[in-house]
Write a protein that holds these residues in place. Structure first.
Motif, mmCIF file in Angstrom:
data_model
loop_
_atom_site.group_PDB
_atom_site.id
_atom_site.type_symbol
_atom_site.label_atom_id
_atom_site.label_comp_id
_atom_site.label_asym_id
_atom_site.label_seq_id
_atom_site.Cartn_x
_atom_site.Cartn_y
_atom_site.Cartn_z
ATOM 1 N N ALA A 119 5.709 28.889 10.160
ATOM 2 C CA ALA A 119 5.875 27.474 10.932
ATOM 3 C C ALA A 119 5.969 26.545 9.857
ATOM 4 N N ASN A 120 6.672 25.545 10.079
ATOM 5 C CA ASN A 120 7.133 24.388 9.121
ATOM 6 C C ASN A 120 6.724 23.192 9.745
ATOM 7 N N LEU A 121 5.799 22.246 8.700
ATOM 8 C CA LEU A 121 5.474 20.868 9.232
ATOM 9 C C LEU A 121 6.239 19.978 8.667
ATOM 10 N N MET A 122 7.328 19.392 9.072
ATOM 11 C CA MET A 122 8.375 18.504 8.346
ATOM 12 C C MET A 122 8.147 16.772 8.814
ATOM 13 N N ASP A 123 8.736 16.266 7.844
ATOM 14 C CA ASP A 123 8.594 14.755 7.977
ATOM 15 C C ASP A 123 7.149 14.253 8.261
ATOM 16 N N PHE A 124 6.325 14.721 7.637
ATOM 17 C CA PHE A 124 4.810 14.436 7.917
ATOM 18 C C PHE A 124 4.625 13.283 7.172
ATOM 19 N N GLY A 125 4.079 12.364 7.701
ATOM 20 C CA GLY A 125 3.610 10.766 7.104
ATOM 21 C C GLY A 125 2.759 9.937 7.812
ATOM 22 N N GLY A 126 2.215 8.953 7.403
ATOM 23 C CA GLY A 126 1.621 8.080 8.269
ATOM 24 C C GLY A 126 0.506 7.424 7.128
ATOM 25 N N THR A 127 -0.642 7.039 7.729
ATOM 26 C CA THR A 127 -1.711 6.120 7.066
ATOM 27 C C THR A 127 -2.837 6.718 7.301
ATOM 28 N N VAL A 128 -3.796 6.414 6.292
ATOM 29 C CA VAL A 128 -5.455 6.415 6.593
ATOM 30 C C VAL A 128 -5.859 5.385 6.003
ATOM 31 N N SER A 129 -6.397 4.490 6.691
ATOM 32 C CA SER A 129 -6.899 3.072 6.196
ATOM 33 C C SER A 129 -8.435 2.957 6.467
ATOM 34 N N GLY A 130 -8.969 2.530 5.122
ATOM 35 C CA GLY A 130 -10.366 2.087 5.053
ATOM 36 C C GLY A 130 -11.285 3.313 4.798
ATOM 37 N N LEU A 131 -10.989 4.219 3.915
ATOM 38 C CA LEU A 131 -11.693 5.293 3.533
ATOM 39 C C LEU A 131 -12.859 4.718 2.510
ATOM 40 N N SER A 132 -13.990 5.132 2.632
ATOM 41 C CA SER A 132 -15.225 4.755 2.063
ATOM 42 C C SER A 132 -16.180 5.718 2.070
ATOM 43 N N SER A 133 -16.951 5.677 0.884
ATOM 44 C CA SER A 133 -18.187 6.893 0.936
ATOM 45 C C SER A 133 -19.426 6.081 1.882
ATOM 46 N N ASP A 134 -19.221 4.966 2.373
ATOM 47 C CA ASP A 134 -20.272 4.253 3.071
ATOM 48 C C ASP A 134 -20.338 5.041 4.383
ATOM 49 N N PRO A 135 -21.692 5.662 4.456
ATOM 50 C CA PRO A 135 -21.966 6.507 5.765
ATOM 51 C C PRO A 135 -21.505 5.636 7.155
ATOM 52 N N ASN A 136 -21.762 4.505 7.080
ATOM 53 C CA ASN A 136 -21.418 3.690 8.408
ATOM 54 C C ASN A 136 -20.196 3.212 8.670
#
Length: 731
Positions: free
Chosen positions: A362-379
Motif C-alpha cells: 500500500a502507498n500513502l501519498m501526498d501526506f501532509g498537514g500540521t500538528v500545532s501546539g506540541l508541548s511536554s506540559d501534561p495539561n
C-alpha cells in the motif's frame, strides 16, 4: 632587567621583536590514544614579551599559513604509561594557584588544512577541514578577559562553517554567531552504526543562529542556542534488506531556543519536506520498525515467549477498550519542550506485508498537514490536521494529541473514502477464505487514549463488495461468509456498520490491511452468530431480540409488542433483498393445551353475541366482536347450558345455577385438546407472522417460508424465549 623596586616581584623578562618559523614539522604522542602531527608550519610572531615575574606571555601579532594538521585518536595502549603524581621539585602550591597569563593581541591563521581521524571505532571516522581560516583579536587567559573570534572553514569538501563573536577563557565564555551550510555529517556514522540496523547514505546539516555559553562558579555551563537548524538531504537504507528505509529533502527546526540551565527546548516550527518512509512486515510477521535498534546479537525474531502475554488473546477478536503496555520509565524527568507547529509536506509512506501470501503493498501519498501546539506540559494537547492519499483514496486525520507527555494522550478522528478493496485480496484470502474481485472501502474511526486506556469507535462502509474464488487458508474463518454479506449488504450493495475495536501497536503482526480485514471478520462473526441482534441495532429494534415472537397461551393473535418487532424485521428484509426468512411456529404442550380450552370458551361466547347481533339486524365481523365484562356472565351461562356434558343438578333434578368460575372450570375439564390442535396452533402463529409481513410489511411472499410446527417445551441452554412462540431464521 633592572633589580625590582620595593614591593615588586623579581623574575626574568625576555622580549623578541620578531620570530619566524619556516616549514617546521611537529609531532606529539601521549602514549595513550592521542597523536598529533603538524607539517609545513610557517609561523611569524612580532613583539613577544615573556615575564616570569608577572607570569605572563604577551604576543602582539601571530600569523601562520598553509600548515597541515593531523589529529589521530586511536585505541589506548595496552600498558598505561607510568606517571609521577608528585609535583616537580621546586614547584610550590602558589605556582598552580597563579598560572601564566597568555595574551595574543592579534592572531591570523590562513589556509590551514586539518584531518581528524578517530580509530577507536570499528570503522575509522574521518573529518577533513580545508581551508581553515581563523582571525582572533585580544585573546587572553586573564580572568574576565574578552576577545573576538572570526573563523571560516570548509568541512568535508562542500560544507561551509562561519563562526564570529566574543570569547573568553577564564571563565569560559562564548557569544558567537554561527553559520553552517551543507556540512556533511556522514563521518559521524561510525559512532552509531553498530547500534542500529539502518545505514546512513547521505546527510548534511545547515544552520544559522547565536550560541551563548558561560561557565558558572560551580563549573556548570549556562546559556544556550537561538536560531535555525536543518538536517538536509538525508537518506537511509535497511541493513538487513538493503531497502530504502527513511529519507527526506529537509527537516528544518525554525526558531530554536535551547537553554542549558535549566534544560529547556522551544521551537517555533519543525518542517519535514519531501519525506519518504518504508514499512515492511517480513514473512515471520515482524515489522522492520522493531529492528531499527540492534540487540546484542544483532537481528532476532520475536518468539512466542517474547510477545506480549495478551497477544494471542487479542488475536481472537477486537475489543472496545485495551490497556496499553507500560513504557520504559526514563532515568530522569523530561525537560520542558514546546513546539509551535509541526509541518509535513509531500510525504510518502510505502507499506509492504510479506506475512500474507501473496504479498500486499500500500502507498500513502501526498501526506501532509500540521500538528500545532506540541508541548511536554501534561495539561496541553496539540491540534492535528493531516491529509493524504492511501492507495489513491483520500485520507484525513484530525483531533488532538500529546505525544511528549509521560503517557501518550490522544483523541483523533480519521477517515478514508473510496479505497479500492481488490488489493486487499491477500488479507481476505487469509482471514475470510475468499479473494476480493471488487469493492470500495470507506471508514471513519475515533481513537482516544487516556490514562493508558485505548477506546475506539469505528464506522465501516463497503460498497459493491464482490468475493472471488475460494482460497484454502488454515487461518480463514469457517463461518458462512456469503450469507453474512447478504445480511449486511443493503439494496444498494452497501455494507454500513459501526463496530468497536481495539489493538496494540506493539503487536508484531500489526498492519493496516490486516486490521481492516480483521474488523470485517468480526462483523461477519457477529452477523452469523447473532444476526437478529445485528438487525435490531441497525434498524432501530431498541435492543429487542428479533429471533422470536411470544404469544399468549392458546392464542395465535399478534400482540402490539410482536408487531413492533415485525416492523423492524420488515425494514431489514426490504433493505436486504438477498435474504430469505424462515418461520417456525412453536407450542407449549401444557400451557397451550389449557390456553386452547380457554380460547374455545371465549370463541363460543363471542359467537353467541354475534348471533344475537344478527338477530337484531346488526352486522359485524366475528374477529371484531368484543364481549364486555358486564355481558360476559349472561352469555357464558347460555353457552354453559348448551354444553352436552353432565352438569350438577338440584334436589328436584333441575340444572343448578353456578358462579362464573365454576362454569368455566367444568367447561375446561370437559374439553379435549389433541396434539393436532397444538400443531395447528403453531401453524396459525407462523401464518399470522407471515401475513403481517406480506400485508403490512410489504415483504414479497416468495421470500418467506413456513416450516413445520414444533414443540417449544425444551428450549436450548441459555434460551430465554417462551415455549409459546414463533422462531425466525435467515437464509
Amino acid at each position: 632587567e633592572p633589580a625590582p623596586a620595593a614591593g615588586e616581584s623579581g623574575g626574568i623578562a625576555i622580549a623578541l621583536a620578531e620570530l619566524d618559523v619556516r616549514n617546521a614539522a611537529l609531532r606529539y604522542k601521549d602514549g595513550q590514544a592521542l597523536n598529533a602531527e603538524m607539517s609545513k608550519l610557517n609561523l611569524h610572531a612580532r613583539d613577544i614579551v615573556f615575564d616570569s615575574g608577572k607570569k605572563s606571555v604577551a604576543v602582539a601579532e601571530l600569523a601562520s599559513d598553509n600548515a597541515a594538521l593531523t589529529l589521530l585518536h586511536g585505541k589506548p595502549a595496552s600498558k598505561a604509561v607510568a606517571t609521577d603524581s608528585k609535583k616537580p621539585a621546586g614547584k610550590t602550591a602558589s605556582d598552580d594557584d597563579h598560572p601564566y597569563v597568555l595574551t595574543v593581541d592579534k592572531l591570523d591563521v590562513a589556509n590551514w588544512s586539518a584531518r581528524l581521524e578517530d580509530r577507536s571505532l570499528k570503522r575509522p571516522a574521518v573529518t577533513t577541514i580545508a581551508p581553515f581560516n581563523l582571525a582572533m583579536r585580544h585573546l587572553s587567559s586573564a580572568a574576565g578577559a574578552r576577545g573576538q573570534l572570526d573563523l571560516n572553514a570548509t568541512v568535508n569538501q562542500n560544507g561551509k562553517v562561519a563562526i564570529k563573536g566574543d570569547i573568553g577563557i577564564a571563565p569560559l565564555h562564548a557569544e558567537l554567531a554561527l553559520d553552517l551550510k551543507n556540512v556533511d555529517i556522514m563521518q559521524a556514522q561510525p559512532y552509531f552504526t553498530d547500534e542500529v540496523n539502518i545505514l546512513l547514505t547521505r546527510a548534511n546539516v545547515s544552520g544559522k543562529g547565536r550560541l551563548k555559553i558561560d561557565q558558572a562558579k560551580n563549573g556548570e555551563l549556562t546559556g544556550g542556542y537561538q536560531g535555525d537548524l536543518t538536517l538536509g538531504n538525508v537518506a537511509t537504507v535497511d541493513k538487513l534488506s538493503a531497502n530504502p528505509f527513511l529519507r527526506w529533502r529537509a527537516l528544518s527546526f525554525d526558531g530554536m531556543d535551547v537553554k542549558l540551565q535549566p534544560l529547556a527546548l522551544n521551537i517555533d516550527r519543525i518542517v519535514a519536506d519531501d519525506f519518504f518512509a518504508r514499512v515492511i512486515i517480513d514473512s515471520t510477521g515482524r515489522i522492520n520498525l522493531q529492528d531499527v535498534q540492534r540487540s546484542g546479537d544483532g537481528h532476532k525474531s520475536v518468539t512466542e515467549e517474547e510477545q506480549p502475554a495478551d497477544t494471542k488473546s487479542r488475536a481472537k477478536g477486537n475489543t472496545k477498550t485495551a490497556v496499553l503496555p507500560e513504557p520504559a520509565k526514563p532515568a530522569s524527568g523530561m525537560p520542558p519542550i514546546k513546539i509551535g507547529k509541526l509541518v509535513l509536506r509531500k510525504g510518502q509512506v510505502r507499506f509492504t506485508d510479506n506475512f500474507v501470501k501473496p504479498n500486499y503493498t500500500a502507498n500513502l501519498m501526498d501526506f501532509g498537514g500540521t500538528v500545532s501546539g506540541l508541548s511536554s506540559d501534561p495539561n496541553s494537547s496539540a491540534k492535528v490536521d493531516l491529509k493524504g492519499l492511501v492507495n489513491s483514496a483520500p485520507l484525513a486525520v484530525s483531533g488532538r494529541v500529546n505525544p511528549l507527555k509521560g503517557d501518550l494522550s490522544l483523541d483523533l478522528h480519521a477517515e478514508v473514502h473510496g479505497m479500492e478493496m481488490a488489493p486487499l485480496s491477500p488479507y481476505s484470502g487469509r482471514y475470510i477464505g475468499y479473494g476480493i474481485e471488487k469493492g470500495k472501502l470507506s471508514f471513519e474511526v475515533n481513537y482516544k487514549v487516556e490514562d493508558r486506556v485505548l477506546t475506539a469507535q469505528n464506522r465501516l462502509i463497503l460498497e459493491q463488495l464482490t468475493l472471488g474464488d475460494k482460497v484454502e487458508s488454515p487461518t480463514a474463518t469457517t463461518l458462512p461468509v456469503r450469507f453474512a454479506l447478504a445480511l449486511l449488504r443493503d439494496r444498494n450493495g452497501v455494507i454500513d456498520v459501526n463496530l468497536p475495536i481495539g489493538g496494540s501497536l506493539d503487536d508484531p503482526q500489526f498492519s493496516i490491511g490486516g486490521i481492516i480485514v480483521k474488523i470485517f471478520v468480526n462483523i461477519i462473526t457477529k452477523a452469523v452468530t447473532a444476526p437478529f441482534s445485528l438487525i435490531s441495532s441497525m434498524f432501530g429494534g431498541g435492543g429487542e431480540e428479533l429471533s422470536h415472537l411470544a404469544f399468549d397461551a392458546g392464542r395465535a393473535k399478534l400482540s402490539d409488542k410482536a408487531e413492533d418487532k415485525l416492523k423492524t424485521m420488515a425494514k431489514a428484509l426490504n433493505d436486504r433483498p438477498a435474504l430469505k426468512l424462515e418461520i417456525t411456529g412453536r407450542y407449549d404442550p401444557q400451557a397451550d393445551r389449557e390456553g386452547l380450552k380457554r380460547a374455545r370458551i371465549d370463541r363460543k361466547v363471542r359467537a353467541l353475541k354475534l348471533k344475537d347481533m344478527v338477530a337484531r339486524g346488526e352486522s359485524s365481523d366475528a374477529s371484531k366482536v368484543v364481549v364486555t365484562p358486564q355481558e360476559y356472565p349472561a352469555l357464558l351461562k347460555r353457552v354453559y347450558k348448551d354444553e352436552k356434558f353432565s352438569k350438577p343438578r338440584n334436589m328436584i333434578g333441575m340444572q343448578k345455577d353456578l358462579p362464573v368460575a365454576e362454569m368455566e372450570k367444568l367447561m375446561i375439564d370437559n374439553t379435549t385438546i389433541s396434539d393436532d390442535d397444538l400443531i395447528d396452533l403453531g401453524n396459525r402463529r407462523a401464518q399470522a407472522a407471515k401475513d403481517w409481513l406480506t400485508a403490512d410489511g410489504r415483504v414479497p411472499a416468495d421470500r418467506i417460508f413456513i416450516l413445520a410446527a414444533k414443540s417449544g417445551a425444551t428450549p436450548k441452554d441459555g434460551d430465554s424465549a417462551p415455549a409459546a412462540r414463533v422462531d425466525f431464521s435467515l437464509r
